[in-house]
Enzyme design. Structure first.
Site, short mmCIF file in Angstrom:
data_model
loop_
_atom_site.label_atom_id
_atom_site.label_comp_id
_atom_site.label_asym_id
_atom_site.label_seq_id
_atom_site.Cartn_x
_atom_site.Cartn_y
_atom_site.Cartn_z
N GLY A 99 36.37 2.94 -26.46
CA GLY A 99 35.07 2.24 -26.54
C GLY A 99 34.73 1.46 -25.30
N GLY A 101 34.11 2.80 -22.16
CA GLY A 101 33.33 3.53 -21.15
C GLY A 101 34.18 4.29 -20.16
CG ASP A 146 28.89 4.10 -22.59
OD1 ASP A 146 28.27 3.24 -23.24
OD2 ASP A 146 29.94 4.62 -22.99
C1 MEV Z 1 29.07 4.23 -26.85
O1 MEV Z 1 29.49 3.29 -25.87
C2 MEV Z 1 27.94 3.67 -27.64
C3 MEV Z 1 27.34 4.59 -28.71
O2 MEV Z 1 26.17 3.93 -29.15
C4 MEV Z 1 27.00 5.97 -28.17
C5 MEV Z 1 25.85 5.97 -27.18
O3 MEV Z 1 25.10 5.01 -27.11
O4 MEV Z 1 25.70 6.99 -26.49
C6 MEV Z 1 28.27 4.75 -29.89
#
Ligand code: MEV
Length: 308
Positions: A99, A101, A146
């Protein structure tokens, strides 16, 4: 002469998943945690050396389905240059599928170093646009948050399809970031939310609307420096992420451990179903929170100060 470039990790402060469905989200860079790409010109063909994923091979020996190989093809086509003879060494301090990046940071470092090798200066927006295409390789429907926060390396208020807005901060604050050690690729979590959305579109849309409202209120709390309000909104966002279906028992335990140690707010950050938790610290409160999250089962804990 070799060239090198780096890119930072990121956290989503509020709004993950709902951002894929057009709601706003807030993301912050983690400048102390970075991915690196170094290009060493040598006489043999282009070689990829990525020790952390066990790759050290000529490009033509690697599967065309390998995510980094696909990213390299995109970068070379966007820059209109063939990959030069030499070795690209990619390393990273960012845990993968946590999570934070990692995929976008590795791609950003690669784009930056190849742009330097080709002597093709790119704006942060151009880097971000190329990385966005690479993100589609890692997960099919990225919102673009991201690549944006990592490319710009500053706090952003993001809504898909619009240029990112600057995020005024009323003062600095400390965040504790804890990796649960459980892994889940972003595309798996995003696909699971998509299935829930197909099953109950009105219900999921209501949850996304509420996430969007939290983000709107959090932007104001950040602007005036009201950490108490920000923490309450993070807690509410965590409840909504639980309802969306991406929290896990371990993530819940880490959130509880942070709150027991005095966090103003805590929530999972990123795609969830594994990965990381972030907690908002009171001034001077991060060491106790970090210790509590370690005792609660975190594999890795870091503290970062977010500056205006
Ligand atoms: C990923 O860092 C965040 C999500 O919302 C996916 C995205 O925004 O592409 C889960």
């Amino acid at each position: 002469m070799s060239s090198s470039a780096t890119a930072c990790a990121k956290v989503i402060l509020l709004g993950e998943h709902a951002v894929v469905y057009g709601r706003p989200a807030v993301a912050l860079p983690l400048p102390e945690i970075r991915a690196r790409a170094e290009f060493i010109p040598e006489s043999y063909p282009f070689t990829l050396d990525a020790p952390q994923i066990g790759v050290n091979a000529r490009l033509d020996e690697l599967s065309p389905n390998n995510a980094i190989v696909q990213v390299l093809r995109i970068v070379s086509s966007r820059l209109g240059e063939s990959l030069p003879a030499g070795r690209l060494r990619v390393t990273s301090d960012i845990p993968v599928a946590a999570g934070l990046g990692s995929g976008a940071a590795v791609t950003t470092a690669i784009v930056r170093v190849l742009a330097a090798v080709f002597d093709r200066p790119l704006t942060p927006q151009q880097v971000s646009a190329i990385v966005f295409e690479g993100e589609r390789v890692f997960h099919t429907t990225p919102s673009g948050i991201d690549n944006t926060v990592i490319g710009l390396e500053r706090p952003v208020l993001f809504v898909g399809g619009s240029p990112p807005e600057a995020l005024p901060l009323g003062g600095p604050f400390d965040l504790v970031v804890a990796d649960s050690g459980d892994r889940c690729e972003t595309r798996v979590a995003v696909e699971s939310v998509r299935q829930s959305w197909w099953r109950d579109t009105p219900g999921m849309e209501r949850l996304f609307d509420e996430v969007g409202e939290c983000v709107g209120l959090a932007v104001e709390a950040l602007r005036v420096g009201s950490l108490g309000d920000l923490g309450r909104l993070m807690n509410r966002n965590q409840e909504l992420l639980e309802a969306i279906g991406v929290s896990t028992p371990l993530l819940g335990r880490l959130v509880a451990a942070a709150r027991d140690a005095g966090a103003l707010g805590a929530k999972l950050s990123g795609a969830g179903m594994g990965g990381s938790v972030i907690a908002l610290a009171t001034p001077g409160g991060s060491p106790a929170m970090a210790q509590s999250m370690r005792a609660g089962g975190a594999a890795w804990v870091r503290t970062t100060t977010v500056h205006p």
